[in-house]
Design a protein around this motif. Structure first.
Motif, PDB file in Angstrom:
ATOM      1  N   UNK A 230      38.408  45.953  36.450  1.00 15.90           N
ATOM      2  CA  UNK A 230      39.393  44.981  35.980  1.00 15.90           C
ATOM      3  C   UNK A 230      39.211  43.639  36.674  1.00 15.90           C
ATOM      4  N   UNK A 231      39.878  42.628  36.181  1.00 16.62           N
ATOM      5  CA  UNK A 231      39.858  41.318  36.835  1.00 16.62           C
ATOM      6  C   UNK A 231      40.905  41.293  37.943  1.00 16.62           C
ATOM      7  N   UNK A 232      40.526  40.820  39.141  1.00 15.12           N
ATOM      8  CA  UNK A 232      41.497  40.733  40.232  1.00 15.12           C
ATOM      9  C   UNK A 232      41.355  41.869  41.219  1.00 15.12           C
ATOM     10  N   UNK A 233      42.473  42.588  41.453  1.00 14.36           N
ATOM     11  CA  UNK A 233      42.515  43.651  42.457  1.00 14.36           C
ATOM     12  C   UNK A 233      42.546  45.013  41.790  1.00 14.36           C
ATOM     13  N   UNK A 234      42.040  46.018  42.499  1.00 15.36           N
ATOM     14  CA  UNK A 234      42.051  47.393  41.987  1.00 15.36           C
ATOM     15  C   UNK A 234      42.286  48.355  43.133  1.00 15.36           C
ATOM     16  N   UNK A 235      42.992  49.445  42.858  1.00 17.87           N
ATOM     17  CA  UNK A 235      43.236  50.488  43.849  1.00 17.87           C
ATOM     18  C   UNK A 235      41.938  51.258  44.052  1.00 17.87           C
ATOM     19  N   UNK A 236      41.322  51.094  45.249  1.00 13.61           N
ATOM     20  CA  UNK A 236      39.981  51.610  45.490  1.00 13.61           C
ATOM     21  C   UNK A 236      39.932  52.353  46.821  1.00 13.61           C
TER      22      UNK A 236
END
Length: 333
Positions: A230-236
């Motif tokens: 996705x664009x931006x932040x992701x739960x990783x």
């Protein structure tokens, strides 16, 4: 018998309109067929009605039935059997190079990037019934999971078995692309395609992505590149818990889109960005349409004439009417 039997010359059925007209004519004219005898009195004759005389119209009915059968024969009923055979005239060999680094467990796609990819890629494999497909996985290193094969069950099983941790963590895009090129360089297929997917930036391996792309060009291999995330932040995944499981946190999504676009452009492919499950599905659908396999279809049509039955039936009915007229009903004619 005639419900699924086409007729070559159905215009002959217009002749059937004569049969009702002939029936009406016979109804009004049948009394004139018998000679009349005028007598002053019939008291001297014992009148016994003849049952056989009542069946004399049967001769005319038999003649009408014979005509109907012959008209049907003239219309030429026939059955048609069509068989087809397909021949693949342009086969495509496809290798999917899949990033299996820890970042592929990010949950911006559901349930995570890797699981979403495996689901969509599985449908893509099922749709390519006439092509050979292989799998390459990479993270810090790369290896061939499945060489190109027409056996889709092998590819699908291998795809389901892909998990994180099979090789050292990292993102060796150049290594993944080079391994995929190595699987296709000796292919004799008319078209050779690599689908290269990553969700990160090249940070491992000893082969530069640009070098691998030049190898693909040398062997005539087109590369479609996909940036996943996705664009931006992701739960990783950000760290390991004491029990060995991943600890998740919000991380900035970093994809080297410039590199992916460059690889696609050099090799004559196209770059895509998948920011969610739906977009990922649409990307594979588009690649499926862009890379079509040419199929040549041969159709064979067998015709079997069915008029003989009706011609024989009509002849037999005429013969029966003729025999009855000159034997059983002879005294009434």
């Amino acid at each position: 018998m005639l419900d699924k039997t086409p007729f070559v010359d159905p215009q002959f059925f217009w002749l059937l309109l004569m049969l009702p007209a002939a029936g009406v004519w016979y109804f009004f004219m049948r009394k004139k067929e018998l000679p009349s005898l005028k007598m002053s009195s019939s008291k001297g004759f014992k009148i016994t009605p003849s049952l056989l005389a009542q069946f004399k119209p049967l001769l005319f009915i038999l003649r009408l039935m014979a005509l109907a059968a012959l008209i049907t024969a003239l219309a030429r009923p026939q059955t048609t059997e069509v068989t087809s055979r397909t021949k693949t005239t342009r086969g495509i060999d496809i290798v999917m190079a899949i990033d299996v680094s820890s970042s592929m467990l990010a949950q911006d796609l559901k349930p995570n990037r890797l699981s979403a990819l495996k689901s969509v890629a599985g449908e893509f494999v099922k749709a390519r019934v006439n092509d050979r497909i292989g799998l390459v996985v990479y993270s810090g290193e790369s290896f061939t999971k499945t060489p190109i094969t027409t056996d889709k069950s092998i590819v699908l099983n291998a795809l389901r078995e892909i998990t994180f941790g099979q090789v050292e963590d990292g993102t060796a895009i150049g290594m993944g692309l080079a391994t995929a090129v190595n699987r296709l360089k000796d292919s004799k297929a008319k078209s050779k395609v690599i689908i290269l997917l990553t969700d990160g930036v090249n940070n491992a391996g000893f082969i530069e992505p640009q070098t691998a792309a030049e190898l693909a060009v040398e062997y005539g291999i087109k590369t479609y590149t996909i940036g996943l995330g996705t664009n931006g932040m992701a739960l990783s995944p950000v760290a390991y818990n004491p029990d060995g499981s991943f600890r998740y946190g919000m991380q900035k999504v970093e994809i080297d889109e410039q590199l992916m676009k460059e690889i696609a452009k050099i090799t004559g492919g196209k770059y895509f960005r998948a920011t969610n499950n739906k977009k990922l599905q649409e990307i594979y659908d588009e690649i499926n349409k862009l890379e079509t396999t040419e199929i040549e279809e041969f159709k064979y049509t067998n015709y079997e004439e069915k008029f003989r039955f009706w011609a024989v039936l009509g002849g037999l009915l005429f013969l029966l009417e003729l025999v009855l007229r000159h034997t059983v009903f002879r005294s009434f004619i």
